[in-house]
Enzyme design. Structure first.
Site, mmCIF file in Angstrom:
data_model
loop_
_atom_site.group_PDB
_atom_site.id
_atom_site.type_symbol
_atom_site.label_atom_id
_atom_site.label_comp_id
_atom_site.label_asym_id
_atom_site.label_seq_id
_atom_site.Cartn_x
_atom_site.Cartn_y
_atom_site.Cartn_z
ATOM 1 N N HIS A 518 0.644 -1.313 -0.028
ATOM 2 C CA HIS A 518 -0.012 0.075 -0.125
ATOM 3 C C HIS A 518 0.858 1.231 -0.025
ATOM 4 O O HIS A 518 0.682 2.072 0.815
ATOM 5 C CB HIS A 518 -0.964 0.202 1.254
ATOM 6 C CG HIS A 518 -1.928 -1.382 1.325
ATOM 7 N ND1 HIS A 518 -2.477 -1.326 2.316
ATOM 8 C CD2 HIS A 518 -1.969 -2.249 0.358
ATOM 9 C CE1 HIS A 518 -2.987 -2.855 2.070
ATOM 10 N NE2 HIS A 518 -2.818 -3.155 1.036
HETATM 11 C C1 LIG Z 1 -0.273 -9.236 -1.562
HETATM 12 C C2 LIG Z 1 -1.099 -8.021 -1.701
HETATM 13 C C3 LIG Z 1 -2.253 -7.763 -1.131
HETATM 14 C C4 LIG Z 1 -3.177 -6.665 -1.275
HETATM 15 N N1 LIG Z 1 -4.277 -6.819 -0.500
HETATM 16 C C5 LIG Z 1 -4.970 -5.430 -0.733
HETATM 17 C C6 LIG Z 1 -6.180 -5.369 0.143
HETATM 18 O O1 LIG Z 1 -6.749 -6.237 0.884
HETATM 19 N N2 LIG Z 1 -6.986 -4.440 0.069
HETATM 20 C C7 LIG Z 1 -6.844 -3.399 -0.982
HETATM 21 O O2 LIG Z 1 -7.276 -2.509 -1.082
HETATM 22 N N3 LIG Z 1 -5.401 -3.559 -1.685
HETATM 23 C C8 LIG Z 1 -4.806 -4.425 -1.608
HETATM 24 N N4 LIG Z 1 -3.477 -4.769 -2.350
HETATM 25 C C9 LIG Z 1 -3.296 -3.561 -3.420
HETATM 26 C C10 LIG Z 1 -3.801 -3.748 -4.555
HETATM 27 O O3 LIG Z 1 -3.312 -4.899 -5.262
HETATM 28 C C11 LIG Z 1 -3.371 -2.436 -5.406
HETATM 29 O O4 LIG Z 1 -3.777 -1.273 -4.993
HETATM 30 C C12 LIG Z 1 -4.148 -2.366 -6.835
HETATM 31 O O5 LIG Z 1 -3.894 -3.591 -7.606
HETATM 32 C C13 LIG Z 1 -3.514 -1.052 -7.427
HETATM 33 O O6 LIG Z 1 -4.279 -1.209 -9.065
HETATM 34 P P1 LIG Z 1 -3.345 -0.626 -10.099
HETATM 35 O O7 LIG Z 1 -4.029 -0.547 -11.296
HETATM 36 O O8 LIG Z 1 -2.749 0.755 -9.710
HETATM 37 O O9 LIG Z 1 -2.036 -1.501 -10.283
HETATM 38 P P2 LIG Z 1 -2.005 -3.117 -10.595
HETATM 39 O O10 LIG Z 1 -3.263 -3.614 -10.314
HETATM 40 O O11 LIG Z 1 -0.561 -3.774 -10.009
HETATM 41 O O12 LIG Z 1 -1.618 -2.725 -12.347
HETATM 42 C C14 LIG Z 1 -0.569 -2.608 -12.712
HETATM 43 C C15 LIG Z 1 -0.199 -3.168 -14.114
HETATM 44 O O13 LIG Z 1 0.829 -2.452 -14.736
HETATM 45 C C16 LIG Z 1 1.697 -3.083 -15.327
HETATM 46 N N5 LIG Z 1 2.936 -2.122 -15.737
HETATM 47 C C17 LIG Z 1 3.697 -1.670 -14.745
HETATM 48 N N6 LIG Z 1 4.731 -1.043 -15.164
HETATM 49 C C18 LIG Z 1 4.459 -1.227 -16.677
HETATM 50 C C19 LIG Z 1 5.125 -0.689 -17.804
HETATM 51 N N7 LIG Z 1 6.263 0.120 -17.760
HETATM 52 N N8 LIG Z 1 4.536 -0.893 -19.072
HETATM 53 C C20 LIG Z 1 3.504 -1.562 -19.223
HETATM 54 N N9 LIG Z 1 2.905 -2.170 -18.233
HETATM 55 C C21 LIG Z 1 3.573 -1.863 -16.909
HETATM 56 C C22 LIG Z 1 1.937 -4.234 -14.296
HETATM 57 O O14 LIG Z 1 2.450 -5.357 -14.896
HETATM 58 C C23 LIG Z 1 0.510 -4.486 -13.711
HETATM 59 O O15 LIG Z 1 0.003 -5.415 -14.640
HETATM 60 C C24 LIG Z 1 -2.750 -5.989 -2.013
HETATM 61 C C25 LIG Z 1 -1.318 -5.956 -2.858
HETATM 62 C C26 LIG Z 1 -0.798 -7.000 -2.539
HETATM 63 C C27 LIG Z 1 0.601 -7.231 -3.558
#
Ligand SMILES: Cc1cc2nc3c(=O)[nH]c(=O)nc-3n(C[C@H](O)[C@H](O)[C@H](O)COP(=O)(O)OP(=O)(O)OC[C@H]3O[C@@H](n4cnc5c(N)ncnc54)[C@H](O)[C@@H]3O)c2cc1C
Ligand code: SF4
Lengths: 591, 242
Positions: A518
Site C-alpha cells: 500500500h
Molecule cells: C499481496 C497483496 C495484497 C493486497 N491486498 C489488498 C487488499 O486487501 N485491499 C486493498 O485495498 N489492496 C490490496 N492490495 C493492493 C492492490 O493490489 C493494488 O492497490 C491495486 O492492484 C492497484 O491497482 P493498479 O491498477 O494501480 O496496479 P496493478 O493492479 O498492479 O496494475 C498495474 C499493471 O501495470 C503493469 N505495468 C507496470 N509497469 C508497466 C510498464 N512500464 N509498461 C507496461 N505495463 C506496466 C503491471 O505489470 C501491472 O499489470 C494488495 C496488494 C498485494 C500485492
C-alpha cells in the site's frame, strides 16, 4: 524510432485494476482503446486453475505472480543523505505483473476513505489548530470530496461484488455495520462472509472492551453474484490460498473476474502483452502527450501514437514514468518545490500473533484474503487526537486470510527456531494460532519522496526509482498507541501468549519482511499545481491529455487498504473524461 | 466442494457479458481460446523423494554437509521423521537446478554495498554460490577447531556449530555465514519440509500430518466457521491422500 504503430484514441499503460476500469469505461464511448501490459497474459483458466496454483513453493516462496526484480526494481534509503540500495528480493511490498496486475494476488479488503481525510489539512486546522501539525508534515487537501466520490465507490463495490454490512445508509445508522462508516447510498452488493475462528474471538473481545466490531468489507464473494458488466462470481470457499495467489473459484474480484470478459468482447478495445513502456512522448512544449514508447517482446523499441495517454502501471511505475518522461517538475526536498515524487507515503503495520490453548481451534489454513472483523474506533479522526498528540489513525482487525506452513509458522516468544524444540512447538501451536493487526496511516513529510536513482539502472537501461522514506516520530507514537490496544485485545481474546511486531520509537522501515503493498503518494492530486501533480480529475496539470491513476495520487497516507479508493478514483476520472473532457479537451480545472 | 464439483463449477461459470447492454455486436466478440481444463490445471510432473537419489548440484562433501545439517535442523525424534527422512536434502539439490538457484528473479546488478539489515539482501552471491562458499567455510572452521568436517561431528557438536553460525559468532572471510544460515540453509530446509512432496521433500506429507495441515485441499466452505479439529488428512498437488 524503429517501429511506429497505427495511432489509437487512448493508450493505457498497464493492464491491472485501474487499467481495466479505465479501458472499459472509455471503450463504452466508442473510442479506440489500447492497453499495453509489460507482463504475460493470464486468466483464471489456465493460469490460476486448481490444483496447480495452490502451491506455496511456486507462489509464496518463489513469488510466482510478482514483478520479476531482475528486470526492474527500486532503490531504497531512509533519508536523503543516505546511500540508496536496491530492493533486490521481494520483501516489504509485492508489485504484480501480467494482465490483472496486483489485482490478481491481492487479498480483497475493500474500503473507502473517511471524508475528513480528503480534507485533512483543513480539518486538522479546524479541530486542533496549526500548532498541532508537526513542522515537517506536509498535509494538504485532496481537492475532491467524499460526496463527489460516493457514486464511484458504490460503482466499484458493485463491480467487485463486495461482501459486507452497511453501517450508515444515507445517514441512517444500520445495526451490525460499522458505526463510523461514511454515508453510503445503499447496502453492500453481498452479505458478509462467514466468520472464521479468529474473527469470532476478535469480535467478542472488542465488544467486551467497548469497541464497535463489524464485518470487514471483502471483495471475496459470499454468494454467487452477477455484476453490472454481466460477469459472474462464485462463492469463496475459504481456500486459504488468497493473498499471493490467483483465485481458483472466480470469487476474488480481479480484472479477470469482473471486467475482462465484457471488455474482451468490445471490438474497439485491444491489449498487447510483453509491452514494457519506457516513456510518455510529448510535444516540444510538453503540453500534449503524443503517445508512448515501449519495448516489445523482441526487444524492439516501438512508438505507439495516441490522442490520450492514461498511466495505470501501479504506483511505482506511474511515478517513474512521470519522472523519466520529464512531465511536471520533480520534487526537491531541500527547497520543498516541485511535485513529482512529493508526499511519498506508505503505511505502518503492527502484527500480533495470538496463541491459544489446545481446546481452541483456529485452523489458520482456512480463510480468505478479506474475511475478518474490524474496529474503526481509532481510524482517521474517529477519536480525539488532542490528548494523544499525533495525527493519523488506523484500522484494527482480526482477519483470517488463510496461511500455510511454507509462509511461516508463528511461534510464541522464546521458542527455538529449529531442532526438536521447534518441532514440538510447531506441532503444538499451528492449529491454535491467530493473528490480529493494526494498519495505520503514514503521513506525508518534507523528507519522504521519490526520484530517479543516480547509480542503478534496470534491464532496459532506465534509472531505477529511488524511495526515500522512514517512520517519523508522529507515526511511531501512533504505532505505540496501537500496540497497547492490540495487546489488550489479544488478552481479551483469551490468548495464552502473543508475539509479533509492534513498531516503536527508534524503529526504521524494514524492507525485508512483508507488510503491505500500500505505497502511495508521489503524484498527488490537489487544487494547487505547486503542491500537486494532477488536478481533482487526475489530469496532469502540465500535459492535459495525460491522466494518472493509482495510489500515487493520494495526497497522504490513510489507514484503510487503498484499492477501494484507487478504483473509485479511476471511475471518477473516467466519468469526468466522458462528461467533460471528451466534449472539450483541454485543462479541466482552473489553476 | 470436491474436485469434480469444482471442475463442474468452473465449467458452469462460462461468463456471458450482456453484449447488447454494452452496445457491442456479438458477431465481433472475441472468445477466450478454448483450453483443455484438466491438462491446464495440472501441476508440473512430480519428482518425489527417491531412496537412491544422486545429487546433481552438490559435490560429495557438500552433500554430506547438507544431509547432516538437515538431520539436526529438523531431527528425527519422538514427533516423527525429520528433514533428512522426508527428503529435504533432495529438495534443496533440486532447487539449485531451478531459476532460484541462480537468483534469476532477484535484482543482481552492481554496485554492491553492505547496508543496514533493514535494506535486505545486498550480496552478489546466488543461492548456489551461498551453498558452495558457506559449506566450505563451515567445514573449514570445523576442521580447524574440532578436527573433523561438520558431517563427521557428533550431533551435539553439530548443534553447537549451527547455533554459533546462526548467532554470527562463527565468522568467515570467505562467506557471509549468518546470512547463509538464516537466508538460505534454514529457509530452504523449512520450504522442503513443508512444501508439496512433488518438490522432493515432505515425503508422504509427513510434515503436514505433524502439524495438522491439509495440504492442497483448498476447500473449507463447510468448515470455516467450526472452531474444531479438522478431521481430514492432507492431499497433495497430484491428488494423493495420506
Ligand atoms: C499481496 C497483496 C495484497 C493486497 N491486498 C489488498 C487488499 O486487501 N485491499 C486493498 O485495498 N489492496 C490490496 N492490495 C493492493 C492492490 O493490489 C493494488 O492497490 C491495486 O492492484 C492497484 O491497482 P493498479 O491498477 O494501480 O496496479 P496493478 O493492479 O498492479 O496494475 C498495474 C499493471 O501495470 C503493469 N505495468 C507496470 N509497469 C508497466 C510498464 N512500464 N509498461 C507496461 N505495463 C506496466 C503491471 O505489470 C501491472 O499489470 C494488495 C496488494 C498485494 C500485492
Ligand atoms: S480464499 Fe476465496 S477469494 Fe481467496 S482465492 Fe480462495 S476462493 Fe478465491
Amino acid at each position: 524510432m524503429a517501429v511506429t504503430n497505427k495511432s489509437v484514441d487512448v493508450v493505457i499503460v498497464g493492464f491491472g485494476w485501474t487499467g481495466a476500469i479505465m479501458a472499459i469505461e472509455l471503450a463504452k464511448t466508442g473510442l479506440n482503446v489500447l492497453a499495453l501490459e509489460r507482463g504475460e497474459d493470464q486468466d483464471t483458466v489456465p493460469s490460476f486453475a486448481y490444483p496447480k496454483v495452490v502451491d506455496e513453493i511456486a507462489q509464496s516462496a518463489r513469488n510466482g505472480l510478482l514483478q520479476n526484480l531482475s528486470k526492474t526494481t527500486v532503490t531504497i534509503r531512509h533519508d536523503k543523505d543516505g546511500r540508496a540500495l536496491p530492493y533486490r528480493q521481494i520483501g516489504s511490498f509485492k508489485p504484480g505483473t501480467g494482465v490483472g496486475g496486483a489485482g490478481i494476488h491481492w487479498s480483497g479488503v475493500h474500503s473507502r476513505v473517511m471524508p475528513e481525510e480528503l480534507r485533512l489539512k483543513t480539518h486538522t486546522l479546524e479541530r486542533y489548530g496549526r500548532g498541532f501539525i508537526p513542522e515537517d508534515m506536509q498535509l494538504q487537501d485532496w481537492g475532491v470530496s467524499y460526496e463527489e466520490l460516493e457514486p464511484h465507490f458504490d460503482r466499484f463495490e458493485y463491480v467487485c461484488g463486495t461482501s459486507g454490512k452497511a453501517g450508515n445508509i444515507d445517514g441512517v445508522m444500520m445495526p451490525g455495520g460499522n458505526p463510523f462508516e461514511a454515508p453510503r447510498a445503499r447496502e453492500y452488493p453481498l452479505p458478509p462472509l462467514k466468520d472464521p475462528p479468529t474473527s469470532v474471538l476478535f469480535a467478542k473481545a472488542t465488544k467486551e472492551l467497548g469497541y464497535n466490531p463489524f464485518p470487514l468489507p471483502a471483495s471475496n464473494a459470499s454468494r454467487p453474484y452477477r455484476n453490472p458488466y454481466g460477469c459472474d462470481l462464485g462463492p469463496c470457499n475459504f481456500c486459504g490460498f488468497c493473498s499471493d495467489y490467483g483465485c481458483i473459484n472466480y470469487s476474488k474480484a480481479s480484472p479477470q473476474t469482473t471486467i475482462l470478459p465484457a471488455l474482451r468482447a468490445m471490438p474497439n478495445f485491444a491489449y498487447r502483452t510483453h509491452a514494457h513502456v519506457t516513456r510518455v512522448n510529448t510535444s516540444a512544449d510538453g503540453k500534449t502527450a503524443t503517445g508512448v514508447t515501449y519495448i516489445d517482446a523482441q526487444g524492439r523499441e516501438v512508438f505507439q501514437p495516441a490522442g490520450m495517454v492514461v498511466l495505470a502501471a501501479f504506483h511505482l511505475h506511474n511515478v517513474r514514468l512521470m519522472l523519466s518522461s520529464k512531465i511536471g517538475k520533480p520534487y526537491d526536498p531541500n527547497t520543498g518545490e516541485g511535485v513529482i515524487g512529493r508526499n511519498f507515503c506508505y503505511q505502518l503495520i503492527n502484527s500480533v500473533n495470538t496463541f491459544f490453548d489446545k481446546q481452541t481451534y483456529i485452523n489458520p489454513f482456512m480463510g480468505s484474503g478479506g474475511v475478518g472483523q474490524a474496529i474503526e474506533d481509532f481510524n482517521a479522526d474517529n477519536f480525539d487526537h488532542g490528548p494523544l498528540g499525533f495525527i493519523g489513525g488506523g484500522i484494527i482487525w482480526g482477519r483470517q486470510t488463510g496461511i500455510g506452513p511454507v509462509r511461516g509458522i508463528p511461534l510464541p516468544k522464546g521458542a527455538p527456531t529449529w531442532g526438536s524444540g521447534w518441532k514440538q512447538a510447531v506441532k503444538d501451536n499451528y492449529a491454535h494460532t491467530g493473528r490480529i493487526e493494526a494498519q495505520m496511516s503514514n503521513m506525508a513529510y518534507r523528507g519522504a519522496y521519490l526520484d530517479l536513482d543516480p547509480t542503478y539502472r534496470d534491464a532496459y537501461g532506465e534509472p531505477l526509482l529511488r524511495m526515500t522514506l522512514d517512520w517519523q516520530d508522529n507515526d511511531l507514537r501512533m504505532s505505540e498507541f496501537f500496540g497497547d490496544k492490540l495487546n489488550a485485545i489479544a488478552k481479551a481474546m483469551g490468548a495464552t501468549s502473543a508475539s509479533g511486531r509492534v513498531l516503536k520509537r527508534g524503529d526504521h522501515w524494514d524492507t525485508r519482511a512483508y507488510q503491505s503493498t500500500h505505497i502511495n503518494g508521489g503524484t498527488s492530486m490537489g487544487t494547487d499545481p505547486k503542491t500537486s501533480a494532477v488536478n481533482k480529475y487526475l489530469q496532469s496539470w502540465d500535459t492535459s491529455n495525460l491522466f494518472v491513476l493509482g495510489a500515487n495520487v493520494f495526497a497522504h497516507g490513510i489507514g484503510y487498504n487503498p484499492t477501494g479508493l484507487v478504483g473509485a478514483l479511476a471511475y471518477w476520472a473516467a466519468d469526468n473524461i466522458r462528461s467533460k473532457y471528451l466534449k472539450s479537451p483541454g485543462p479541466m480545472a482552473a489553476v | 466442494m470436491s474436485d469434480t464439483n469444482r471442475r463442474a463449477f468452473l465449467k458452469g461459470s462460462v461468463i456471458l457479458p450482456p453484449l447488447a447492454a454494452l452496445g457491442v455486436s456479438s458477431a465481433s466478440s472475441q472468445q477466450t481460446p478454448a483450453v483443455d481444463e484438466l491438462a491446464a490445471s495440472a501441476p508440473a510432473a512430480a519428482t518425489p523423494a527417491a531412496d537412491d537419489y544422486k545429487p546433481t548440484y552438490f559435490t560429495a562433501p557438500e552433500w554430506a554437509f547438507v544431509q547432516a545439517a538437515c538431520a539436526r535442523l529438523i531431527p528425527n525424534d519422538a514427533n516423527g521423521p525429520g528433514a533428512l527422512e522426508l527428503g529435504v536434502p533432495q529438495f534443496i539439490d533440486r532447487q539449485m537446478g531451478t531459476p532460484y538457484g541462480d537468483a534469476a528473479n532477484w535484482f543482481m546488478q552492481g554496485p554492491f554495498f553492505e547496508g543496514a539489515p533493514e535494506f535486505g539482501y545486498q550480496s552478489q552471491l546466488t543461492p548456489k554460490q551461498q551453498y558452495r562458499l558457506g559449506i566450505k567455510a563451515i567445514d573449514a572452521w570445523c576442521a580447524k577447531n574440532l578436527g573433523r568436517t561438520f558431517a563427521a561431528l557428533k550431533p551435539e557438536q553439530q548443534d553447537d556449530v549451527l547455533k554459533k553460525v546462526e548467532a554470527g559468532t562463527i565468522k568467515s572471510d570467505e562467506a557471509p555465514l549468518k546470512t547463509f544460515f538464516s537466508g538460505f540453509l534454514l529457509k530452504n530446509v523449512m520450504e522442503g519440509f513443508f512444501g508439496d512432496p512433488m518438490y522432493g521433500g515432505n515425503k508422504n506429507m509427513a510434515a503436514w500430518k505433524l502439524i495438522g495441515h491439509p495440504g492442497a485441499r483448498a476447500d473449507f466452505m463447510e468448515w470455516v466457521d467450526r472452531p474444531a479439529l479438522y478431521p481430514y488428512g492432507p492431499v497433495d498437488l497430484h491428488g494423493r491422500q495420506a
